[in-house]
Design a protein around this motif. Structure first.
Motif, mmCIF file in Angstrom:
data_model
loop_
_atom_site.group_PDB
_atom_site.id
_atom_site.type_symbol
_atom_site.label_atom_id
_atom_site.label_comp_id
_atom_site.label_asym_id
_atom_site.label_seq_id
_atom_site.Cartn_x
_atom_site.Cartn_y
_atom_site.Cartn_z
ATOM 1 N N VAL A 1 0.852 -1.198 0.000
ATOM 2 C CA VAL A 1 0.000 0.000 0.000
ATOM 3 C C VAL A 1 0.884 1.243 0.000
ATOM 4 N N LEU B 1 -8.946 2.680 1.172
ATOM 5 C CA LEU B 1 -8.181 1.548 1.695
ATOM 6 C C LEU B 1 -9.025 0.292 1.773
ATOM 7 N N TYR C 1 -3.321 3.363 10.881
ATOM 8 C CA TYR C 1 -3.382 2.090 10.171
ATOM 9 C C TYR C 1 -3.650 0.917 11.102
#
Length: 392
Positions: free
Chosen positions: A80, A99, A124
């Motif tokens: 990512v 995401l 995250y």
């Protein structure tokens, strides 16, 4: 708000303004945009997603189709990157939406794990990611390796421009992918973009076999030799490359090289004065983070002995009750019942990658474990530090 996938050809117009503003000095010169456009030929296989409103891209994310070794088994990995949003669009959930879509699509395409470099780890962590070690740098004067200049080693080091040594370098990284826990590589399309990087490449060979390689540049005469990852198949490859650094004794003042947590640079020489540093700060130098995306795909992973049932609640990708057991030293994953531990995605991923043990998972607030779950989780997933190669 429209979430859509764009092509590499669209990235310069749609994504470059967002990522350049987020990650580079700005305003940026026109040549930066041209350089970005020129590299898009090496991003044809990337998954590019944007959030648009009124025809303007307000947020972006890129998924690189990569491969990663997890405890000896190579998986598809979603790398990512380029997570950015326009200042006026921040705190609106656009990055979250992108995401979620990216991880869902890449899992459907075969990615069993995912990794990224965070601007803020706590953000995250809400997506199930957990931290793993950041690379270290070892800095030393080349005269500290003087003993190696006199050593008769069974091999040689060749210095080439990156373009000329590309095949040897790529073959070594593909070998290390199969051998080294945590190691990751890009697909062929993305990897081709590194061929023309303006760096030197030192390739160590023994009896014709590539046993080590390192990319580097020299800042100035009397200055620093700055090397990237010290990639070796073992002690001989390391010794050959360190000997090569030692031969720069009258040219550079210091050598700085990137190493993993398993390297002990202070033992490279008797009189070697070295500073080994692992610096993590935010947002520029975040340690990498990882997570599991597909539980059944983890079957076959080399593990220790053990048999335990866990529950991972509230996760779209790996949520559920799972029985984890060892069959001839390989992980077997099956649906289960009566879990002995409840783990977050991050807690399970930390065990899988070997960066935390079950007690640390509990003390970090990443799971609730019964006493009978601690022993099998400890033996199934012994501590083992990964080395995440490839910055993205």
């Amino acid at each position: 708000m429209d979430f859509r996938q764009i092509t590499a050809a669209e990235r310069t117009a749609q994504m470059f303004p967002l990522t350049a503003y987020a990650f580079t000095p700005s305003p940026w010169p026109a040549e930066d945009e041209e350089r970005y456009r020129g590299r898009m030929q090496f991003n044809e296989t990337a998954l590019n997603l944007v959030a648009e409103e009124g025809g303007q891209a307000l947020a972006s994310v890129v998924g690189y189709r990569m491969r990663q070794n997890v405890r000896g088994l190579v998986h598809g990995m979603a790398g990512v990157a380029s997570v950015a949003s326009h200042p006026s669009a921040r705190r609106r959930g656009l990055v979250r939406g992108l995401l979620e879509r990216l991880l869902r699509q890449m899992r459907e395409e075969g990615s069993a794990v995912s990794a990224l470099y965070p601007f803020r780890p706590s953000f995250y962590a809400r997506f199930g990611f957990v931290g793993i070690p950041r690379h270290r740098t070892a800095t030393f004067a080349p005269e500290g390796l003087a003993h190696l200049i006199r050593a008769e080693l069974p091999g040689e080091v060749e210095r080439r421009p990156m373009a000329d040594g590309f095949e040897a370098y790529e073959s070594l990284t593909r070998r290390l992918l199969e051998e080294r826990h945590g190691f990751s590589v890009f697909d062929d399309n993305q990897t081709a973009g590194f061929r023309d990087d303006k760096v030197w490449l030192a390739v160590a060979r023994s009896e014709g076999e590539v046993v080590g390689a390192v990319r580097y540049h020299i800042a100035e005469y009397g200055g620093d030799l700055v090397a990237e990852d010290l990639l070796t198949t073992g002690p001989l490859g390391r010794a050959l490359l360190l000997q090569f650094f030692a031969r720069h004794v009258d040219q550079v003042a210091r050598v700085t090289v990137t190493v993993g947590t398993d390297e002990v640079p202070e033992l490279w020489g008797t009189d070697l004065a070295v500073t080994t540093e692992g610096r993590v700060n935010h947002p520029r130098k975040g340690g990498p983070m990882v997570r599991a995306l597909d539980m059944p795909a983890l079957s076959g992973t080399p593990v220790g002995a053990g048999d335990v049932t866990i529950e991972i609640p509230d996760d779209e990708f790996v949520g559920g009750v799972w029985r984890l057991s060892s069959e001839d030293g390989r992980l077997a994953v099956a649906k289960g019942s009566n879990p002995a531990a409840t783990l977050t995605v991050g807690g399970f991923s930390a065990l899988l990658y070997g960066v935390l043990d079950p007690v640390e998972v509990f003390t970090r607030g990443l799971g609730e474990l019964t006493a009978e779950a601690i022993s099998p989780l400890t033996t199934l997933f012994p501590r083992r530090m990964p080395y995440l190669f490839s910055d993205f």
